[in-house]
Design a protein around this motif. Structure first.
Motif, PDB file in Angstrom:
ATOM      1  N   VAL A   9      -4.811  -6.255  14.639  1.00 51.32           N
ATOM      2  CA  VAL A   9      -4.541  -6.430  13.213  1.00 51.32           C
ATOM      3  C   VAL A   9      -5.799  -6.371  12.353  1.00 51.32           C
ATOM      4  CG1 VAL A   9      -2.483  -7.814  13.702  1.00 51.32           C
ATOM      5  CG2 VAL A   9      -4.672  -8.964  13.273  1.00 51.32           C
ATOM      6  N   ALA A  10      -6.991  -6.257  12.965  1.00 52.50           N
ATOM      7  CA  ALA A  10      -8.226  -6.182  12.175  1.00 52.50           C
ATOM      8  C   ALA A  10      -9.370  -5.709  13.055  1.00 52.50           C
ATOM      9  CB  ALA A  10      -8.568  -7.544  11.563  1.00 52.50           C
ATOM     10  N   ASN A  11     -10.396  -5.140  12.414  1.00 48.21           N
ATOM     11  CA  ASN A  11     -11.667  -4.825  13.054  1.00 48.21           C
ATOM     12  C   ASN A  11     -12.763  -5.442  12.201  1.00 48.21           C
ATOM     13  OD1 ASN A  11     -13.745  -3.611  14.608  1.00 48.21           O
ATOM     14  ND2 ASN A  11     -13.797  -1.835  13.236  1.00 48.21           N
ATOM     15  N   GLU A  12     -13.626  -6.243  12.826  1.00 48.84           N
ATOM     16  CA  GLU A  12     -14.722  -6.899  12.099  1.00 48.84           C
ATOM     17  C   GLU A  12     -16.034  -6.185  12.405  1.00 48.84           C
ATOM     18  OE1 GLU A  12     -16.960 -11.205  12.168  1.00 48.84           O
ATOM     19  OE2 GLU A  12     -14.778 -11.204  11.887  1.00 48.84           O
ATOM     20  N   ASP A  13     -16.642  -5.602  11.377  1.00 50.53           N
ATOM     21  CA  ASP A  13     -17.890  -4.858  11.528  1.00 50.53           C
ATOM     22  C   ASP A  13     -18.879  -5.278  10.445  1.00 50.53           C
ATOM     23  OD1 ASP A  13     -17.132  -3.321  13.718  1.00 50.53           O
ATOM     24  OD2 ASP A  13     -16.651  -1.527  12.555  1.00 50.53           O
ATOM     25  N   LEU A  14     -20.157  -4.996  10.710  1.00 54.08           N
ATOM     26  CA  LEU A  14     -21.185  -5.173   9.685  1.00 54.08           C
ATOM     27  C   LEU A  14     -20.937  -4.172   8.559  1.00 54.08           C
ATOM     28  CD1 LEU A  14     -24.010  -6.340   8.807  1.00 54.08           C
ATOM     29  CD2 LEU A  14     -25.005  -4.397   9.994  1.00 54.08           C
ATOM     30  N   TYR A  15     -20.923  -4.673   7.315  1.00 54.31           N
ATOM     31  CA  TYR A  15     -20.675  -3.774   6.192  1.00 54.31           C
ATOM     32  C   TYR A  15     -21.217  -4.400   4.914  1.00 54.31           C
ATOM     33  CZ  TYR A  15     -18.110  -0.627   3.020  1.00 54.31           C
ATOM     34  OH  TYR A  15     -17.763   0.302   2.059  1.00 54.31           O
ATOM     35  N   HIS A  16     -22.115  -3.694   4.263  1.00 52.22           N
ATOM     36  CA  HIS A  16     -22.604  -4.104   2.949  1.00 52.22           C
ATOM     37  C   HIS A  16     -23.151  -2.876   2.239  1.00 52.22           C
ATOM     38  CE1 HIS A  16     -26.759  -3.964   4.450  1.00 52.22           C
ATOM     39  NE2 HIS A  16     -26.412  -4.768   5.449  1.00 52.22           N
ATOM     40  N   LEU A  17     -23.554  -3.057   0.999  1.00 53.50           N
ATOM     41  CA  LEU A  17     -23.991  -1.925   0.176  1.00 53.50           C
ATOM     42  C   LEU A  17     -25.139  -1.151   0.805  1.00 53.50           C
ATOM     43  CD1 LEU A  17     -23.683  -0.401  -2.523  1.00 53.50           C
ATOM     44  CD2 LEU A  17     -25.202  -2.112  -3.563  1.00 53.50           C
ATOM     45  N   GLY A  18     -25.984  -1.828   1.570  1.00 52.48           N
ATOM     46  CA  GLY A  18     -27.112  -1.161   2.203  1.00 52.48           C
ATOM     47  C   GLY A  18     -26.814  -0.631   3.595  1.00 52.48           C
ATOM     48  N   SER A  19     -25.587  -0.857   4.085  1.00 50.26           N
ATOM     49  CA  SER A  19     -25.190  -0.368   5.410  1.00 50.26           C
ATOM     50  C   SER A  19     -23.780   0.192   5.296  1.00 50.26           C
ATOM     51  CB  SER A  19     -25.230  -1.502   6.442  1.00 50.26           C
ATOM     52  OG  SER A  19     -24.790  -1.043   7.703  1.00 50.26           O
ATOM     53  N   ARG A  20     -23.701   1.487   4.975  1.00 51.99           N
ATOM     54  CA  ARG A  20     -22.423   2.108   4.626  1.00 51.99           C
ATOM     55  C   ARG A  20     -21.925   3.091   5.671  1.00 51.99           C
ATOM     56  NH1 ARG A  20     -21.894   3.932  -1.522  1.00 51.99           N
ATOM     57  NH2 ARG A  20     -19.785   4.139  -0.661  1.00 51.99           N
ATOM     58  N   GLY A  21     -22.446   2.983   6.900  1.00 48.93           N
ATOM     59  CA  GLY A  21     -22.025   3.924   7.927  1.00 48.93           C
ATOM     60  C   GLY A  21     -20.524   3.974   8.133  1.00 48.93           C
ATOM     61  N   SER A  74     -21.734 -10.222   7.282  1.00 43.31           N
ATOM     62  CA  SER A  74     -23.017 -10.074   6.565  1.00 43.31           C
ATOM     63  C   SER A  74     -22.857  -9.194   5.316  1.00 43.31           C
ATOM     64  CB  SER A  74     -24.085  -9.484   7.494  1.00 43.31           C
ATOM     65  OG  SER A  74     -24.361 -10.369   8.555  1.00 43.31           O
ATOM     66  N   PRO A  75     -21.844  -9.485   4.476  1.00 44.42           N
ATOM     67  CA  PRO A  75     -21.542  -8.587   3.355  1.00 44.42           C
ATOM     68  C   PRO A  75     -22.568  -8.590   2.230  1.00 44.42           C
ATOM     69  CG  PRO A  75     -20.194 -10.553   3.234  1.00 44.42           C
ATOM     70  CD  PRO A  75     -20.912 -10.616   4.551  1.00 44.42           C
ATOM     71  N   VAL A  76     -23.487  -9.576   2.229  1.00 42.56           N
ATOM     72  CA  VAL A  76     -24.566  -9.534   1.235  1.00 42.56           C
ATOM     73  C   VAL A  76     -25.910  -9.272   1.902  1.00 42.56           C
ATOM     74  CG1 VAL A  76     -23.355 -10.965  -0.443  1.00 42.56           C
ATOM     75  CG2 VAL A  76     -24.863 -12.047   1.225  1.00 42.56           C
ATOM     76  N   ALA A  77     -25.862  -8.929   3.185  1.00 41.34           N
ATOM     77  CA  ALA A  77     -27.051  -8.477   3.925  1.00 41.34           C
ATOM     78  C   ALA A  77     -28.108  -9.549   4.081  1.00 41.34           C
ATOM     79  CB  ALA A  77     -27.658  -7.235   3.261  1.00 41.34           C
ATOM     80  N   GLN A  78     -27.759 -10.814   3.928  1.00 40.56           N
ATOM     81  CA  GLN A  78     -28.749 -11.867   4.126  1.00 40.56           C
ATOM     82  C   GLN A  78     -29.166 -11.879   5.591  1.00 40.56           C
ATOM     83  OE1 GLN A  78     -26.394 -15.040   2.468  1.00 40.56           O
ATOM     84  NE2 GLN A  78     -27.789 -15.258   0.749  1.00 40.56           N
ATOM     85  N   GLY A  79     -30.458 -12.021   5.808  1.00 40.82           N
ATOM     86  CA  GLY A  79     -30.953 -12.084   7.170  1.00 40.82           C
ATOM     87  C   GLY A  79     -31.275 -10.731   7.762  1.00 40.82           C
ATOM     88  N   ASP A  80     -31.026  -9.632   7.016  1.00 43.05           N
ATOM     89  CA  ASP A  80     -31.464  -8.346   7.560  1.00 43.05           C
ATOM     90  C   ASP A  80     -32.403  -7.658   6.571  1.00 43.05           C
ATOM     91  OD1 ASP A  80     -28.655  -5.977   7.205  1.00 43.05           O
ATOM     92  OD2 ASP A  80     -30.305  -6.354   5.886  1.00 43.05           O
ATOM     93  N   GLN A 101     -27.247   4.832  -6.225  1.00 45.03           N
ATOM     94  CA  GLN A 101     -28.381   4.097  -5.671  1.00 45.03           C
ATOM     95  C   GLN A 101     -28.305   3.983  -4.147  1.00 45.03           C
ATOM     96  OE1 GLN A 101     -31.164   2.280  -7.322  1.00 45.03           O
ATOM     97  NE2 GLN A 101     -30.635   3.956  -8.713  1.00 45.03           N
ATOM     98  N   PHE A 102     -27.103   3.809  -3.653  1.00 44.75           N
ATOM     99  CA  PHE A 102     -26.868   3.611  -2.217  1.00 44.75           C
ATOM    100  C   PHE A 102     -25.743   4.548  -1.788  1.00 44.75           C
ATOM    101  CE2 PHE A 102     -28.370  -0.343  -4.093  1.00 44.75           C
ATOM    102  CZ  PHE A 102     -29.451  -0.655  -3.283  1.00 44.75           C
ATOM    103  N   PRO A 103     -26.071   5.823  -1.553  1.00 39.40           N
ATOM    104  CA  PRO A 103     -25.033   6.837  -1.321  1.00 39.40           C
ATOM    105  C   PRO A 103     -24.249   6.586  -0.039  1.00 39.40           C
ATOM    106  CG  PRO A 103     -27.177   7.832  -1.820  1.00 39.40           C
ATOM    107  CD  PRO A 103     -27.418   6.394  -1.557  1.00 39.40           C
TER     108      PRO A 103
END
Length: 284
Positions: free
Chosen positions: A162-174, A194-200, A271-273
């Protein structure tokens, strides 16, 4: 203003939940962390995301304590099983330990945290079996790329995720290249960690970007609220930011009411294509 929602496992929940990675590790922070979780629920969040891996169970224990005074039926609780425990022989004992730490008789969603050596078919079969016991209400996956999802869907019962949990934020749009289009086609929601990329390494860059800051000023919100609003611009995305601060937690949940304009979204795209080719799955 209306809080954005997402439908997962047949339940409609607010699109911003509560992440707990790195919580529960410092006894001196325990009271503040519990207060932050409770403040998030008071502000309107329903989803709490944790895992047996987080602090070797300490995050689950923290969540269990924080939720004791709250109505369990109003919460949507997510935990995850480690790859080495995702077998027919070990998964139920691992789940039982998580439930004991969480002080509950079920989790609403149980995720396979990332792929390991156990055959995927065996993991899926055991997740299906545990769902029938009622100890988990639904199951899903985490850190799955497009090929993993396609393999999952080809297995008996695999399309019951019912869901997939992945890293995703404006700076990581793969994910925008192949994973998210595939998930949209298969009605599989994304849980963005990590949707606001804190810690990376992107974190400071995003928070100090002139376009992000300009949009924040225009809406009288923080840059992190802009980043969260961007992450949940798709109605099939749930974001799970983590904070140990009551004030930041309240701001995080309030970001579910922020809608960015098409012009603002286009400016952020510039800015972040979005990617133009397949990229390796980001994992932290």
């Amino acid at each position: 203003m209306n809080m954005k929602t997402v439908k997962i496992a047949g339940q409609t929940v607010p699109a911003i939940g509560i992440g707990t990675w790195h919580m529960g590790d410092d006894p001196a922070q325990r009271a503040a962390e519990i207060a932050a979780i409770q403040a998030g629920i008071t502000a309107g969040a329903r989803v709490i995301d944790t895992a047996e891996m987080y602090g070797s169970g300490r995050a689950e224990s923290l969540v269990g304590e924080a939720l004791q005074s709250l109505d369990r039926d109003q919460l949507f609780l997510i935990s995850k099983v480690l790859p080495e425990n995702a077998s027919k022989r070990r998964m139920e004992a691992s789940l039982d330990a998580s439930l004991q730490r969480l002080r509950t008789d079920h989790v609403d969603l149980y995720l396979y945290h990332w792929r390991g050596s156990v055959p995927l078919a065996e993991t899926v079969a055991e997740l299906q079996r545990l769902q029938r016991t009622g100890k988990i209400r639904s199951w899903g996956v985490s850190n799955f790329d497009i090929a993993d999802l396609q393999e999952l869907w080809a297995l008996p019962g695999g399309d019951q995720a019912v869901a997939n949990e992945d890293l995703y934020h404006l700076g990581s749009r793969g994910l925008d290249y192949a994973v998210l289009p595939w998930q949209a086609d298969h009605n599989l929601p994304l849980i963005a960690y990590s949707p606001v990329a804190q810690g990376d390494s992107w974190g400071q860059h995003l928070a100090t970007n002139a376009t992000v800051k300009r949009i924040a000023v225009a809406h009288d919100v923080t840059v992190y609220q802009v980043l969260l609003a961007w992450a949940i611009r798709n109605p099939q995305t749930l974001a799970i930011p983590q904070t140990s601060s009551v004030a930041h937690m309240t701001q995080n949940i309030a970001a579910g009411e922020l809608t960015l304009t098409p012009t603002e979204l286009a400016a952020l795209d510039q800015q972040f294509p979005r990617p133009t080719k397949k990229e390796a799955l980001d994992i932290i």
